[in-house]
Design a protein around this motif. Structure first.
Motif, PDB file in Angstrom:
ATOM      1  N   LEU A   4       0.812  -1.214   0.000  1.00  0.00           N
ATOM      2  CA  LEU A   4       0.000   0.000   0.000  1.00  0.00           C
ATOM      3  C   LEU A   4       0.843   1.261   0.000  1.00  0.00           C
ATOM      4  O   LEU A   4       0.407   2.306  -0.463  1.00  0.00           O
ATOM      5  CB  LEU A   4      -0.916   0.015   1.232  1.00  0.00           C
ATOM      6  CG  LEU A   4      -1.887  -1.164   1.344  1.00  0.00           C
ATOM      7  CD1 LEU A   4      -2.636  -1.109   2.664  1.00  0.00           C
ATOM      8  CD2 LEU A   4      -2.846  -1.167   0.166  1.00  0.00           C
ATOM      9  N   TYR A   5       2.043   1.164   0.540  1.00  0.00           N
ATOM     10  CA  TYR A   5       2.924   2.325   0.651  1.00  0.00           C
ATOM     11  C   TYR A   5       4.344   1.816   0.787  1.00  0.00           C
ATOM     12  O   TYR A   5       4.584   0.787   1.419  1.00  0.00           O
ATOM     13  CB  TYR A   5       2.546   3.159   1.886  1.00  0.00           C
ATOM     14  CG  TYR A   5       3.565   4.213   2.264  1.00  0.00           C
ATOM     15  CD1 TYR A   5       3.690   5.384   1.526  1.00  0.00           C
ATOM     16  CD2 TYR A   5       4.408   4.042   3.355  1.00  0.00           C
ATOM     17  CE1 TYR A   5       4.621   6.348   1.869  1.00  0.00           C
ATOM     18  CE2 TYR A   5       5.341   4.998   3.704  1.00  0.00           C
ATOM     19  CZ  TYR A   5       5.437   6.152   2.956  1.00  0.00           C
ATOM     20  OH  TYR A   5       6.362   7.107   3.292  1.00  0.00           O
ATOM     21  N   THR A   6       5.296   2.517   0.210  1.00  0.00           N
ATOM     22  CA  THR A   6       6.707   2.185   0.354  1.00  0.00           C
ATOM     23  C   THR A   6       7.450   3.410   0.853  1.00  0.00           C
ATOM     24  O   THR A   6       7.389   4.473   0.230  1.00  0.00           O
ATOM     25  CB  THR A   6       7.308   1.732  -0.996  1.00  0.00           C
ATOM     26  OG1 THR A   6       6.609   0.575  -1.439  1.00  0.00           O
ATOM     27  CG2 THR A   6       8.788   1.420  -0.857  1.00  0.00           C
ATOM     28  N   ALA A   7       8.097   3.265   1.993  1.00  0.00           N
ATOM     29  CA  ALA A   7       8.950   4.323   2.525  1.00  0.00           C
ATOM     30  C   ALA A   7      10.351   4.110   1.973  1.00  0.00           C
ATOM     31  O   ALA A   7      10.799   2.977   1.827  1.00  0.00           O
ATOM     32  CB  ALA A   7       8.978   4.284   4.045  1.00  0.00           C
ATOM     33  N   THR A  10      17.691   6.896   2.534  1.00  0.00           N
ATOM     34  CA  THR A  10      19.061   6.600   2.120  1.00  0.00           C
ATOM     35  C   THR A  10      20.017   7.021   3.214  1.00  0.00           C
ATOM     36  O   THR A  10      19.912   8.131   3.747  1.00  0.00           O
ATOM     37  CB  THR A  10      19.397   7.355   0.811  1.00  0.00           C
ATOM     38  OG1 THR A  10      18.458   6.954  -0.189  1.00  0.00           O
ATOM     39  CG2 THR A  10      20.803   7.058   0.352  1.00  0.00           C
ATOM     40  N   ALA A  11      20.947   6.134   3.544  1.00  0.00           N
ATOM     41  CA  ALA A  11      22.001   6.444   4.505  1.00  0.00           C
ATOM     42  C   ALA A  11      23.275   6.765   3.734  1.00  0.00           C
ATOM     43  O   ALA A  11      23.608   6.092   2.753  1.00  0.00           O
ATOM     44  CB  ALA A  11      22.232   5.269   5.447  1.00  0.00           C
ATOM     45  N   THR A  12      23.990   7.798   4.156  1.00  0.00           N
ATOM     46  CA  THR A  12      25.253   8.197   3.525  1.00  0.00           C
ATOM     47  C   THR A  12      26.285   8.460   4.616  1.00  0.00           C
ATOM     48  O   THR A  12      25.972   8.458   5.799  1.00  0.00           O
ATOM     49  CB  THR A  12      25.063   9.475   2.676  1.00  0.00           C
ATOM     50  OG1 THR A  12      24.544  10.509   3.504  1.00  0.00           O
ATOM     51  CG2 THR A  12      24.128   9.225   1.500  1.00  0.00           C
ATOM     52  N   GLY A  13      27.495   8.702   4.202  1.00  0.00           N
ATOM     53  CA  GLY A  13      28.555   9.020   5.156  1.00  0.00           C
ATOM     54  C   GLY A  13      29.132   7.767   5.777  1.00  0.00           C
ATOM     55  O   GLY A  13      29.260   6.739   5.131  1.00  0.00           O
ATOM     56  N   GLY A  18      26.882   8.772  10.118  1.00  0.00           N
ATOM     57  CA  GLY A  18      26.604   9.442   8.846  1.00  0.00           C
ATOM     58  C   GLY A  18      25.339  10.270   8.906  1.00  0.00           C
ATOM     59  O   GLY A  18      25.103  11.018   9.852  1.00  0.00           O
ATOM     60  N   ARG A  19      24.535  10.079   7.909  1.00  0.00           N
ATOM     61  CA  ARG A  19      23.303  10.863   7.757  1.00  0.00           C
ATOM     62  C   ARG A  19      22.270   9.958   7.114  1.00  0.00           C
ATOM     63  O   ARG A  19      22.608   9.059   6.335  1.00  0.00           O
ATOM     64  CB  ARG A  19      23.598  12.070   6.874  1.00  0.00           C
ATOM     65  CG  ARG A  19      22.449  13.013   6.710  1.00  0.00           C
ATOM     66  CD  ARG A  19      22.945  14.357   6.123  1.00  0.00           C
ATOM     67  NE  ARG A  19      21.929  15.353   6.338  1.00  0.00           N
ATOM     68  CZ  ARG A  19      21.719  15.997   7.493  1.00  0.00           C
ATOM     69  NH1 ARG A  19      22.478  15.759   8.523  1.00  0.00           N
ATOM     70  NH2 ARG A  19      20.750  16.878   7.610  1.00  0.00           N
ATOM     71  N   THR A  20      20.995  10.204   7.409  1.00  0.00           N
ATOM     72  CA  THR A  20      19.915   9.498   6.747  1.00  0.00           C
ATOM     73  C   THR A  20      18.866  10.503   6.300  1.00  0.00           C
ATOM     74  O   THR A  20      18.624  11.496   6.980  1.00  0.00           O
ATOM     75  CB  THR A  20      19.299   8.398   7.637  1.00  0.00           C
ATOM     76  OG1 THR A  20      18.417   7.600   6.857  1.00  0.00           O
ATOM     77  CG2 THR A  20      18.567   8.957   8.838  1.00  0.00           C
ATOM     78  N   ARG A  21      18.297  10.226   5.126  1.00  0.00           N
ATOM     79  CA  ARG A  21      17.328  11.158   4.548  1.00  0.00           C
ATOM     80  C   ARG A  21      16.255  10.358   3.820  1.00  0.00           C
ATOM     81  O   ARG A  21      16.565   9.441   3.059  1.00  0.00           O
ATOM     82  CB  ARG A  21      18.030  12.089   3.563  1.00  0.00           C
ATOM     83  CG  ARG A  21      17.138  13.174   2.979  1.00  0.00           C
ATOM     84  CD  ARG A  21      17.968  14.106   2.069  1.00  0.00           C
ATOM     85  NE  ARG A  21      17.217  15.276   1.699  1.00  0.00           N
ATOM     86  CZ  ARG A  21      16.283  15.327   0.747  1.00  0.00           C
ATOM     87  NH1 ARG A  21      15.993  14.248   0.059  1.00  0.00           N
ATOM     88  NH2 ARG A  21      15.660  16.449   0.480  1.00  0.00           N
ATOM     89  N   SER A  22      15.001  10.723   4.062  1.00  0.00           N
ATOM     90  CA  SER A  22      13.899  10.081   3.340  1.00  0.00           C
ATOM     91  C   SER A  22      13.820  10.656   1.931  1.00  0.00           C
ATOM     92  O   SER A  22      14.286  11.775   1.668  1.00  0.00           O
ATOM     93  CB  SER A  22      12.571  10.280   4.077  1.00  0.00           C
ATOM     94  OG  SER A  22      12.253  11.646   4.196  1.00  0.00           O
ATOM     95  N   SER A  23      13.224   9.902   1.025  1.00  0.00           N
ATOM     96  CA  SER A  23      13.163  10.327  -0.371  1.00  0.00           C
ATOM     97  C   SER A  23      12.380  11.626  -0.554  1.00  0.00           C
ATOM     98  O   SER A  23      12.647  12.374  -1.487  1.00  0.00           O
ATOM     99  CB  SER A  23      12.542   9.227  -1.241  1.00  0.00           C
ATOM    100  OG  SER A  23      11.242   8.909  -0.766  1.00  0.00           O
ATOM    101  N   ASP A  24      11.451  11.924   0.355  1.00  0.00           N
ATOM    102  CA  ASP A  24      10.686  13.170   0.251  1.00  0.00           C
ATOM    103  C   ASP A  24      11.318  14.321   1.035  1.00  0.00           C
ATOM    104  O   ASP A  24      10.826  15.438   1.018  1.00  0.00           O
ATOM    105  CB  ASP A  24       9.234  12.967   0.702  1.00  0.00           C
ATOM    106  CG  ASP A  24       9.117  12.539   2.148  1.00  0.00           C
ATOM    107  OD1 ASP A  24      10.138  12.483   2.872  1.00  0.00           O
ATOM    108  OD2 ASP A  24       7.977  12.245   2.570  1.00  0.00           O
ATOM    109  N   GLY A  25      12.418  14.048   1.739  1.00  0.00           N
ATOM    110  CA  GLY A  25      13.134  15.083   2.479  1.00  0.00           C
ATOM    111  C   GLY A  25      12.536  15.444   3.824  1.00  0.00           C
ATOM    112  O   GLY A  25      13.107  16.255   4.556  1.00  0.00           O
ATOM    113  N   VAL A  26      11.414  14.846   4.196  1.00  0.00           N
ATOM    114  CA  VAL A  26      10.795  15.154   5.489  1.00  0.00           C
ATOM    115  C   VAL A  26      11.701  14.715   6.630  1.00  0.00           C
ATOM    116  O   VAL A  26      11.851  15.419   7.624  1.00  0.00           O
ATOM    117  CB  VAL A  26       9.397  14.498   5.596  1.00  0.00           C
ATOM    118  CG1 VAL A  26       8.831  14.629   6.995  1.00  0.00           C
ATOM    119  CG2 VAL A  26       8.448  15.118   4.578  1.00  0.00           C
ATOM    120  N   LEU A  27      12.327  13.558   6.472  1.00  0.00           N
ATOM    121  CA  LEU A  27      13.281  13.059   7.460  1.00  0.00           C
ATOM    122  C   LEU A  27      14.678  13.323   6.917  1.00  0.00           C
ATOM    123  O   LEU A  27      15.016  12.879   5.817  1.00  0.00           O
ATOM    124  CB  LEU A  27      13.072  11.553   7.666  1.00  0.00           C
ATOM    125  CG  LEU A  27      13.931  10.873   8.701  1.00  0.00           C
ATOM    126  CD1 LEU A  27      13.479  11.280  10.099  1.00  0.00           C
ATOM    127  CD2 LEU A  27      13.816   9.368   8.539  1.00  0.00           C
TER     128      LEU A  27
END
Length: 139
Positions: A4-7, A10-13, A18-27
């Motif tokens: 029904l939904y896919t979150a 992406t983790a970098t560093g 490092g850092r983590t960011r959701s594809s929509d940038g909210v996180l």
């Protein structure tokens, strides 16, 4: 299963540092190893906190579903997830989870029944059952 939904995140560093960011940038968060594991800790989060937040919210949602079905009032309820990490017997790491559920105003037996039913509905519980030790506690 029909998705029904896919979150997506992406983790970098440097992984846990490092850092983590959701594809929509909210996180969009910096990560740091907790002091208890030899890292700096501080104002950054870590994967276990993120898992705990997600599991607590998901389980609380499942609890609300089963409470509605049972016509139980859980308006002042809360779920706290305690996620532990440590070495396992295979030389890697494993997780443990304790879910502390507060259902004020409900008899203990009814609260325990709702928590057990929510554990069967919650996608997080279903995903890790049999692989991660889960302790369910009614506060």
């Amino acid at each position: 299963m029909t998705v029904l939904y896919t979150a997506e995140a992406t983790a970098t560093g440097a992984g846990r540092d490092g850092r983590t960011r959701s594809s929509d940038g909210v996180l969009d968060l910096d990560l740091a190893v907790p002091k208890e594991m030899g890292g700096p800790g501080g104002a950054s989060t870590n994967p276990e906190q993120l898992f705990a937040a997600g599991y607590a919210a998901c389980f609380h949602g499942a609890l609300q579903v089963v409470a509605r079905r049972a016509k139980a009032d859980i308006n002042d309820s809360s779920v706290t997830a305690e996620v532990g990490i440590g070495r396992n017997d295979a030389g890697g790491f494993g997780l443990s989870v304790a879910l502390v559920v507060d259902l004020p105003g409900l008899p203990r037996e009814q609260a325990q029944e709702l928590v057990a039913a929510a554990d069967q509905v919650c996608p997080y519980s279903n995903a890790i059952r049999g692989n991660v030790e889960i302790e369910l506690r009614v506060a």
